[in-house]
Motif scaffolding. Structure first.
Motif, PDB file in Angstrom:
ATOM      1  N   ASP A 113      -9.034   1.062  11.456  1.00 38.15           N
ATOM      2  CA  ASP A 113      -7.768   1.577  11.725  1.00 38.15           C
ATOM      3  C   ASP A 113      -7.254   2.647  12.656  1.00 38.15           C
ATOM      4  N   VAL A 114      -8.178   3.812  12.189  1.00 39.68           N
ATOM      5  CA  VAL A 114      -7.684   5.072  12.796  1.00 39.68           C
ATOM      6  C   VAL A 114      -8.342   5.282  13.624  1.00 39.68           C
ATOM      7  N   LEU A 115      -9.930   5.450  13.835  1.00 40.52           N
ATOM      8  CA  LEU A 115     -10.536   5.262  14.894  1.00 40.52           C
ATOM      9  C   LEU A 115     -11.172   4.807  15.871  1.00 40.52           C
ATOM     10  N   GLY A 116     -10.881   3.319  15.376  1.00 37.16           N
ATOM     11  CA  GLY A 116     -11.300   2.031  15.851  1.00 37.16           C
ATOM     12  C   GLY A 116     -12.451   1.513  16.004  1.00 37.16           C
ATOM     13  N   TYR A 117     -13.563   2.505  15.005  1.00 42.20           N
ATOM     14  CA  TYR A 117     -15.359   2.822  15.604  1.00 42.20           C
ATOM     15  C   TYR A 117     -15.360   1.108  15.106  1.00 42.20           C
ATOM     16  N   VAL A 118     -14.725   0.460  14.423  1.00 42.19           N
ATOM     17  CA  VAL A 118     -15.618  -0.979  13.305  1.00 42.19           C
ATOM     18  C   VAL A 118     -14.031  -1.252  13.660  1.00 42.19           C
ATOM     19  N   ASP A 119     -14.880  -2.944  14.023  1.00 42.24           N
ATOM     20  CA  ASP A 119     -13.414  -3.813  14.405  1.00 42.24           C
ATOM     21  C   ASP A 119     -13.293  -4.808  12.561  1.00 42.24           C
ATOM     22  N   SER A 120     -13.968  -4.732  12.288  1.00 41.45           N
ATOM     23  CA  SER A 120     -14.434  -5.343  10.745  1.00 41.45           C
ATOM     24  C   SER A 120     -15.242  -4.502   9.314  1.00 41.45           C
TER      25      SER A 120
ATOM     26  N   VAL B 178       1.078  -1.110   0.017  1.00 37.26           N
ATOM     27  CA  VAL B 178      -0.093  -0.215   0.134  1.00 37.26           C
ATOM     28  C   VAL B 178       0.838   1.727  -0.258  1.00 37.26           C
ATOM     29  N   PRO B 179       0.217   2.162  -0.436  1.00 36.87           N
ATOM     30  CA  PRO B 179       0.796   3.688  -0.758  1.00 36.87           C
ATOM     31  C   PRO B 179       1.524   3.633   1.115  1.00 36.87           C
ATOM     32  N   LYS B 180       2.768   4.943   0.860  1.00 40.00           N
ATOM     33  CA  LYS B 180       3.586   4.604   2.151  1.00 40.00           C
ATOM     34  C   LYS B 180       2.724   5.554   3.266  1.00 40.00           C
ATOM     35  N   SER B 181       1.102   6.261   2.319  1.00 39.16           N
ATOM     36  CA  SER B 181      -0.018   7.724   3.025  1.00 39.16           C
ATOM     37  C   SER B 181      -0.880   6.974   3.856  1.00 39.16           C
ATOM     38  N   TRP B 182      -1.158   5.655   3.506  1.00 33.49           N
ATOM     39  CA  TRP B 182      -1.739   4.935   4.166  1.00 33.49           C
ATOM     40  C   TRP B 182      -1.661   4.280   5.439  1.00 33.49           C
ATOM     41  N   PRO B 183      -2.819   4.538   6.336  1.00 33.31           N
ATOM     42  CA  PRO B 183      -2.237   4.818   7.352  1.00 33.31           C
ATOM     43  C   PRO B 183      -3.132   2.802   8.783  1.00 33.31           C
TER      44      PRO B 183
ATOM     45  N   ALA C 173      -3.456  10.873   8.541  1.00 30.33           N
ATOM     46  CA  ALA C 173      -4.031  11.275  10.180  1.00 30.33           C
ATOM     47  C   ALA C 173      -5.165  12.183  10.178  1.00 30.33           C
ATOM     48  N   LEU C 174      -5.914  11.853  10.843  1.00 30.79           N
ATOM     49  CA  LEU C 174      -7.027  12.677  11.675  1.00 30.79           C
ATOM     50  C   LEU C 174      -6.968  13.945  12.406  1.00 30.79           C
ATOM     51  N   SER C 175      -7.451  14.988  11.885  1.00 34.16           N
ATOM     52  CA  SER C 175      -7.418  16.345  12.922  1.00 34.16           C
ATOM     53  C   SER C 175      -8.784  16.607  13.339  1.00 34.16           C
ATOM     54  N   GLU C 176      -9.219  16.860  14.592  1.00 36.04           N
ATOM     55  CA  GLU C 176     -10.157  16.725  14.615  1.00 36.04           C
ATOM     56  C   GLU C 176     -10.935  18.023  14.865  1.00 36.04           C
ATOM     57  N   ILE C 177     -12.275  19.477  13.904  1.00 39.81           N
ATOM     58  CA  ILE C 177     -12.361  20.272  14.026  1.00 39.81           C
ATOM     59  C   ILE C 177     -13.418  20.150  14.215  1.00 39.81           C
ATOM     60  N   ASP C 178     -13.665  22.059  14.485  1.00 36.74           N
ATOM     61  CA  ASP C 178     -15.439  21.717  15.185  1.00 36.74           C
ATOM     62  C   ASP C 178     -16.366  22.080  13.812  1.00 36.74           C
ATOM     63  N   GLU C 179     -17.825  22.322  13.921  1.00 35.83           N
ATOM     64  CA  GLU C 179     -18.760  22.104  13.433  1.00 35.83           C
ATOM     65  C   GLU C 179     -18.640  23.073  11.741  1.00 35.83           C
ATOM     66  N   ASP C 180     -18.381  23.858  12.148  1.00 34.35           N
ATOM     67  CA  ASP C 180     -18.495  25.402  11.154  1.00 34.35           C
ATOM     68  C   ASP C 180     -17.241  24.348  10.573  1.00 34.35           C
TER      69      ASP C 180
ATOM     70  N   GLU D 139      -4.271   4.385  15.683  1.00 36.25           N
ATOM     71  CA  GLU D 139      -4.229   3.195  16.158  1.00 36.25           C
ATOM     72  C   GLU D 139      -3.356   1.951  15.256  1.00 36.25           C
ATOM     73  N   ALA D 140      -2.448   2.565  13.739  1.00 41.65           N
ATOM     74  CA  ALA D 140      -1.741   1.694  12.516  1.00 41.65           C
ATOM     75  C   ALA D 140      -0.653   1.973  13.162  1.00 41.65           C
ATOM     76  N   ASP D 141       1.015   0.615  13.404  1.00 42.84           N
ATOM     77  CA  ASP D 141       1.357   0.161  13.835  1.00 42.84           C
ATOM     78  C   ASP D 141       3.017   1.601  13.055  1.00 42.84           C
ATOM     79  N   GLU D 142       3.192   2.426  13.867  1.00 44.73           N
ATOM     80  CA  GLU D 142       4.707   3.303  13.713  1.00 44.73           C
ATOM     81  C   GLU D 142       5.433   3.166  12.994  1.00 44.73           C
ATOM     82  N   GLU D 143       6.486   1.625  13.832  1.00 44.82           N
ATOM     83  CA  GLU D 143       6.981   1.280  13.190  1.00 44.82           C
ATOM     84  C   GLU D 143       7.768   0.768  11.987  1.00 44.82           C
ATOM     85  N   ASP D 144       6.045   1.323  10.920  1.00 46.91           N
ATOM     86  CA  ASP D 144       6.084   0.898   9.311  1.00 46.91           C
ATOM     87  C   ASP D 144       6.855   2.375   8.947  1.00 46.91           C
ATOM     88  N   GLU D 145       6.944   3.330   9.449  1.00 49.82           N
ATOM     89  CA  GLU D 145       7.285   4.750   8.579  1.00 49.82           C
ATOM     90  C   GLU D 145       8.504   5.227   7.845  1.00 49.82           C
TER      91      GLU D 145
END
Length: 273
Positions: free
Chosen positions: A45-52, A10-15, A105-112, A238-244
């Motif tokens: 993999d990033v948010l952990g909201y689902v397992d599959s 996968v491309p290096k940008s994929w988390p 990665a994801l950066s949290e922002i406000d609704e506006d 949650e991605a493994d940072e050792e692969d960077e």
């Protein structure tokens, strides 16, 4: 074209973790080209909201997940740089942004702030009727009147609801920029100088970072942004940072961007169901 995607290619940008399983989900055709990350990867993999992948389909069927203001039902829909993710029921909003090392990665922002997204102009051409068509980095196209001061390498903020341009940031010295690829990916600073190279060599830029330190990178790797990006809060990954993997220089990175994708089975890889 293969329907399968090995994690190691996968491309290096994929988390994603690259050594835990053999396969991962392949992104559908859509925005961001091969750099687009399947939505299910972000949810799992990033948010952990689902397992599959099955859980992702169920979550999306509720209709509360939006990408750039649009309701999404396809878990393989590509997600990429500067996309806006909204989780309506959770009242959570995120901007996709490259972190150090170039991973998305994801950066949290406000609704506006979630009501519009930023795009880099990568193409401009005349179209029938005397108007001008602009192409953004994610493949989106905008038609504007001739004579508007938009040029390639500029950045535009586009309203997610009506597609109107609400802000324009020209690519010029003194503007706030971020590096999105290469050794300095994720760093933000003021564009000090633009060095135009002779021949086919890429132009280079010098940026003064927010910490006062300067860095040099390839012009193609920087995007003009606004001050709101400085205040973004990164979400957990949650991605493994050792692969960077970081190259010795941005010039080396520019010569080795294209990664070969192996054609193997993904759906039956034991990773997504």
């Amino acid at each position: 074209m293969s329907n399968h995607q090995k994690r190691l290619s996968v491309p290096k940008s994929w988390p994603v973790e690259r050594k835990t399983e053999t396969f991962t989900v392949k992104a559908d055709a859509g925005p961001h080209g091969e750099d687009g990350v399947p939505l299910v990867v972000v949810l799992r993999d990033v948010l952990g909201y689902v397992d599959s992948r099955k859980e992702a389909r169920y979550a999306l069927s509720a209709g509360s997940v939006r990408v750039n203001g649009d309701r999404i039902s396809d878990e393989s829909r590509p997600i990429g740089m500067f996309d806006i993710l909204a989780f309506i029921e959770r009242e959570e909003f995120y901007r996709v942004f490259p972190d150090e090392g170039g991973r998305l990665a994801l950066s949290e922002i406000d609704e506006d702030a979630a009501g519009s997204k930023l795009g880099k102009v990568v193409g401009k051409r005349d179209v029938a009727g005397g108007d001008v068509q602009l192409t953004l980095h994610d493949g989106e196209t905008l038609v504007v009147e001739a004579g508007e001061p938009y040029a390639p390498k500029d950045s535009l903020v586009v309203d997610n609801e009506d597609g109107e341009i609400v802000a324009h940031f020209p690519y010029e010295e003194g503007e706030l920029v971020t590096a999105v690829r290469g050794q300095h990916a994720g760093q933000i600073g003021e564009l000090e100088t633009i060095d135009v190279a002779a021949g086919s060599s890429p132009n280079r830029v010098v940026v003064e970072g927010l910490d006062g330190e300067t860095f040099e990178t390839v012009e193609e790797y920087v995007v003009v942004i606004d001050e709101n990006f400085v205040d973004d809060e990164p979400a957990s990954n949650e991605a493994d940072e050792e692969d960077e993997v970081t190259s010795d220089s941005d010039a080396d990175e520019a010569e080795s961007e294209d990664a070969d994708a192996d054609d193997e089975s993904a759906e039956d890889g034991g990773d997504d169901e």
